[in-house]
Scaffold this active site. Sequence first.
Site, short mmCIF file in Angstrom:
data_model
loop_
_atom_site.label_atom_id
_atom_site.label_comp_id
_atom_site.label_asym_id
_atom_site.label_seq_id
_atom_site.Cartn_x
_atom_site.Cartn_y
_atom_site.Cartn_z
N CYS A 70 0.83 -1.21 0.00
CA CYS A 70 0.00 0.00 0.00
C CYS A 70 0.86 1.26 0.00
O CYS A 70 1.84 1.35 0.74
CB CYS A 70 -0.91 0.00 1.22
N CYS A 76 -1.52 5.84 7.02
CA CYS A 76 -2.82 5.32 7.41
C CYS A 76 -2.65 4.41 8.62
O CYS A 76 -1.68 3.66 8.71
CB CYS A 76 -3.42 4.56 6.24
N CYS A 79 -3.25 -0.52 8.93
CA CYS A 79 -2.32 -1.67 8.96
C CYS A 79 -1.08 -1.32 9.78
O CYS A 79 -0.65 -0.17 9.80
CB CYS A 79 -1.87 -2.05 7.55
N CYS A 156 -7.87 0.57 -0.82
CA CYS A 156 -7.44 -0.20 0.35
C CYS A 156 -7.25 -1.65 -0.05
O CYS A 156 -8.18 -2.31 -0.53
CB CYS A 156 -8.48 -0.11 1.47
N GLN A 277 -18.17 -11.81 11.45
CA GLN A 277 -16.71 -11.81 11.35
C GLN A 277 -16.27 -11.38 9.95
O GLN A 277 -16.86 -11.80 8.95
CB GLN A 277 -16.15 -13.20 11.66
N TYR A 305 -22.82 -14.01 24.06
CA TYR A 305 -22.43 -13.05 23.01
C TYR A 305 -22.63 -13.73 21.64
O TYR A 305 -21.73 -13.77 20.82
CB TYR A 305 -20.98 -12.60 23.17
N GLU A 326 -27.60 -12.61 23.58
CA GLU A 326 -27.06 -11.47 22.82
C GLU A 326 -27.85 -10.21 23.19
O GLU A 326 -29.07 -10.25 23.28
CB GLU A 326 -27.18 -11.74 21.32
N ASP A 375 -17.82 -15.50 23.21
CA ASP A 375 -17.22 -14.71 22.14
C ASP A 375 -17.48 -13.24 22.43
O ASP A 375 -18.27 -12.57 21.74
CB ASP A 375 -17.80 -15.11 20.78
N CYS A 402 -10.93 -11.63 20.52
CA CYS A 402 -10.26 -10.76 19.56
C CYS A 402 -9.23 -9.87 20.24
O CYS A 402 -8.68 -8.96 19.63
CB CYS A 402 -11.27 -9.92 18.78
#
Length: 445
Positions: A70, A76, A79, A156, A277, A305, A326, A375, A402
């Site tokens: 990129c 940016c 990343c 992107c 996801q 979740y 949820e 999750d 995550c």
Amino acid sequence: MKNKNLQLTINALGTNGEGIANTKEYTCFVPFCLPGEVVEATANYCKGKIVYADLVKIKKAQNGRRSPKCKVFGLCGGCQLQHMSYELQLQYKQNLVKNNLSKIGGINFDVLPTEPSAKQYGYRNKLQIPITKIGGKTAVGFYKSATHEIVPTPYCHLQEDWANKLCDIVCDFADENDVSVYDENKKTGLLRHIVARYAEGQLLATLVINGDCLPCWQKLDEKLKTVFDDYGLFVNINKKHTNVILGQQTIHLSGIKQIYGACCNIKYNLQPNSFFQVNDDVREKIYDDAISHTDCDCDIIIDAYSGIGILSGVLAKSGKQVFGIEIVKDAVEDADKLKKLNGLSNLTNICADVNIKLKQLCDAYKAKKISLVLDPPRKGLDKTTRDAILFALPQKIVYISCNSATLARDVKYLSQAYDLIYCKPYDMFPQTSNVETLVVLRKKS
């Protein structure tokens, strides 16, 4: 110290993929470096013995360095790892999870190698990008790291072509019809963000606006028709001057209202605001892994979740009684549609706060054998949830995270009653420092 020129040898990587150099006086953090490299950097911020510096020059490069794909990498903030070979990225993420478990969780564990993504670029099925003005023209871009300064990003590489085409269409529409763009400082202007989801050849495109309506939207609709066969157009109204992207009201303007698809042999519906996801390939691998570790000897499975209910649906195919919890109403509506689509009478979807409902369910079924699937969002589990788990003592916990730092904290807390028996990272987000992790906890005998 600020603006001082530094000559440094990088000896480690930090939690955001930045290089770490230790001198007699300071610990320095420099982005876009690899261990073993000798670099020139300029200090930009100091706090005590911690120095944050900007990379000026690589004086001695290491194996594993590559040229970023990129043109705005380093400007940016999207990343952090494009300067690393993919093999090194996978190794870094394995080490990150292992180090967090050790340093935060106090647990030394043999973490499995990171599961790679089938796509290193063009893997995202979701777009979420702010709109700005550059030289009088409408443009899109991502925020520079730790700022609200938008870096124009015409293309992107983490997105597929559909996303870049959509951005071009929206920018052209705004310029041709004199539609204003939101100015964060002045708090004026209309267009704020493009939010979109693409799956199974279907697009849901939402424009977030600082107003009540989108003028000339029919002209945008005509432009979309020339590129996309199956799409829906929406506006989301957000007049609050905060960094929260979406407002409470989403209005359908044209085209399809939801996406119909399948994952792990489960049919699903997606609305514009549904959580899903972002990497299709890695999502299926994680779900397959999670399902294989759910205790077959249990009577009840609780999926906390649970989102739009895909994992709950797959678990329900085992014939066990499954409860999905949820808090987001739209997601629960999707989960109920999924239940009906797949004929899963043994699945119950509950719209509630996990902190409250988990303990209630565990109380109601304390005589049963329970397996728990977690999750949670990046902040991990609240103490109330951790205490509810220790009260209920399900036989096995499958935890998808995550954020390996909050995961390590939660595993440490739960280790009062559980042993960690499995840990595997997944590269859900190639080219970034983010990593998805699946762990399995078994109740101590």
